[in-house]
Design an enzyme around this catalytic site. Sequence first.
Site, mmCIF file in Angstrom:
data_model
loop_
_atom_site.group_PDB
_atom_site.id
_atom_site.type_symbol
_atom_site.label_atom_id
_atom_site.label_comp_id
_atom_site.label_asym_id
_atom_site.label_seq_id
_atom_site.Cartn_x
_atom_site.Cartn_y
_atom_site.Cartn_z
ATOM 1 N N ASP A 9 0.877 -1.158 0.000
ATOM 2 C CA ASP A 9 0.000 0.000 0.000
ATOM 3 C C ASP A 9 0.927 1.224 0.000
ATOM 4 O OD1 ASP A 9 -2.345 1.600 0.471
ATOM 5 O OD2 ASP A 9 -1.686 1.757 2.552
ATOM 6 N N ASP A 11 -0.143 5.126 0.755
ATOM 7 C CA ASP A 11 -0.474 6.088 1.809
ATOM 8 C C ASP A 11 -0.484 5.383 3.161
ATOM 9 O OD1 ASP A 11 -0.858 8.265 0.085
ATOM 10 O OD2 ASP A 11 -2.914 7.722 -0.301
#
Length: 215
Positions: A9, A11
């Site tokens: 991922d 953010d």
Amino acid sequence: MEIKAVLFDLDGVIADTAKFHFIAWKTIAKEVGVEIDEKFNEKLKGVDRVLSFERILAHGNITSLTEEEKEYYRTKKNNLYKELLKKLTPDDVLPGIVDLFNELIDNNIKISIASISQNAPYILEKLNLLEKIDAIADPKAVKNSKPAPDIFLKAAEMVGVDACNCVAIEDAEAGIEAINRAEIFSIGVGDLFGADLLVDSTGELNLDIIRKALK
Ligand code: B16
Ligand code: MG
């Protein structure tokens, strides 16, 4: 299990861009008459732009906006966010991530990005990480956003690795659910429910801790 790829991922795992999303959304929320705080912002992590704005509107019981008006505010939010992203430098990469990338490269393990942010390529460029990364899954190319498994399956497919030979790292509840639904070994960063391996911060991540957890 042999690890052939790690799916990241962005953010909250590679950089703390959540603070910029929050500043931009808070400004837009205020414009439409809704107050949001950091606690509410947790509900927007790992959630795409359209649904994030819907959650803000629901939080303020706003039902009067047309689709055109919503699109206007979403675009305005993204422009504010991109303005804030200009400040990013390689120093903003979260602790341990560059070392982990280098360790993966040294061990011939692919690095693939599974972010639903349409700004991911720009952020990775600002962080000077593009050359270390093998693939970035395009969120526009997948049908369903997190918590559906699509973006993680796409990130695995893009580096030609079966889901069963991947592990994936997330900081949001919607992301952990997406990884688990993809039947990929899930690693959570922070206070999360349902991860196969949970760490307090990215600084704890390395290949050894991941391999030990897989046994
Ligand atoms: P954008 P991730 C997500 O990124 C963020 O966590 C979420 O807060 C944001 O709304 C979403 O990206 C969409 O981002 O507006 O830049 O397209 O956690 O999947 O890397
Ligand atoms: Mg995230």
